[in-house]
Design an enzyme around this catalytic site. Sequence first.
Site, mmCIF file in Angstrom:
data_model
loop_
_atom_site.group_PDB
_atom_site.id
_atom_site.type_symbol
_atom_site.label_atom_id
_atom_site.label_comp_id
_atom_site.label_asym_id
_atom_site.label_seq_id
_atom_site.Cartn_x
_atom_site.Cartn_y
_atom_site.Cartn_z
ATOM 1 N N GLY A 73 -9.469 -6.630 9.396
ATOM 2 C CA GLY A 73 -8.310 -6.024 10.013
ATOM 3 C C GLY A 73 -8.053 -6.438 11.436
ATOM 4 N N TYR A 104 -6.086 11.031 3.951
ATOM 5 C CA TYR A 104 -4.678 11.202 3.616
ATOM 6 C C TYR A 104 -4.552 11.888 2.251
ATOM 7 C CZ TYR A 104 -3.608 8.828 7.878
ATOM 8 O OH TYR A 104 -3.508 8.537 9.216
ATOM 9 N N GLN A 142 0.854 -1.188 0.000
ATOM 10 C CA GLN A 142 0.000 0.000 0.000
ATOM 11 C C GLN A 142 0.892 1.240 0.000
ATOM 12 O OE1 GLN A 142 -2.187 1.929 3.368
ATOM 13 N NE2 GLN A 142 -3.992 1.049 2.381
#
Length: 408
Positions: A360, A215, A132
């Site tokens: 996750g 982000y 990523q």
Amino acid sequence: MEEYKKTRLDDSLAILIFSQFTLLNSNRVFCTPMSVLFTPLRLGSTTISNRIGMSALTRNRSSGTVPNDLMLEYYVQRAKGGAGLIVSEGILITRQGTEWPAAPGIWDKSHIDGWKKITDAVHEAGGKMYAQLAHGGRANHPHAPEQIAAGVPVYAPSAISARGGKFRFIPREPGYAVPTEIPDPTVLIAQFKQAALNAKEAGFDGVELHGANGYLVHQFLDSTANHRTDKWGGSVENRTRFALEILKELVEVWGPDVALKISPTGGYNDMGMPLQDTIDTFGHLLREVNEMNLAYVTLVRYHPFFDVEFDGKKRATQHDVIETFAPFLTNTSVFVNAGITPTEAEELVGSGKAAGVFLGLNWITHPDLGRRIKAGKELDNVIDFQHLHGAEGVDPALGYTDYKEAIY
């Protein structure tokens, strides 16, 4: 627990902290044996063995910014544990974009060599792994150690600070600062391309562009964070340009082995547009993306845990991201993320609403999660919040590689 929730979490980890949200209220979750989740899937030039991916989880365990042997152990545990596809923690494309200490980078040879050891070991364990690629943008702080070492300003599309923020490693825990407007976005696009080249040299199977959770890429997309008046801001076409130009460069390097992660509901890191603006922006983005034949797009759906409140109002724009945006992706596999239980994962994949899911929290607490789900075993490991991101002077293995493994 309540005190922990008040502490600002890393984006990918925050999203995935609730990917098995029932574990926050109970010590034990039981699975029933799953079938459709354990069918193979072709993603670009790679075939993954099942539809249960491990999403990016920033864990702050690198040696400075260099991947290390402890990280190798962590990822190999989960490759052996049945992850169909592992997406690395957010890998920073440049020191200037680094939000947290001990987060890994991929901008020099030491990073490439460190990641190559990890990808080789993951492959030997039978796993597949994407990198990523990330840049924090305005979510960084000028007093952060890596930002100081970079010797350049905190960059963002516009000189607009996000509300909130809490930097536990900076004295007095300041909130976000006003960033410097990026003078030439093409410089950062080139850095993403170089990171993609480095990821290929490091042996990854593909790259995922981090376009979610407030982000840098998300900041360009969002009209509340991007007030530019040049070709990188204003219209939907201009605000999506940065993401699309990066993806074109990644495809040039990787061909079909490129993915994108987006969070259209916003909320985290002070993101979120009115609903119609959200649909127009992400709809245009995904129409263009659909023509690129990417490996997959991950849609991060709404979850209240991620819906930050400012001035008495929730920040996120609530809507069904699968229903709204999956129809745009006729040529691209859709993965869903946030609050997914194994049973719901089976329904999403079995109904054709998604090609796969990313989990996750349970990948943190259960290194053998895929094998447990397949066998219908309970998910009974409790997360070690105290050592979630590591701590100075403490064994970094705590809360990282020390969870019990039941079914190897």
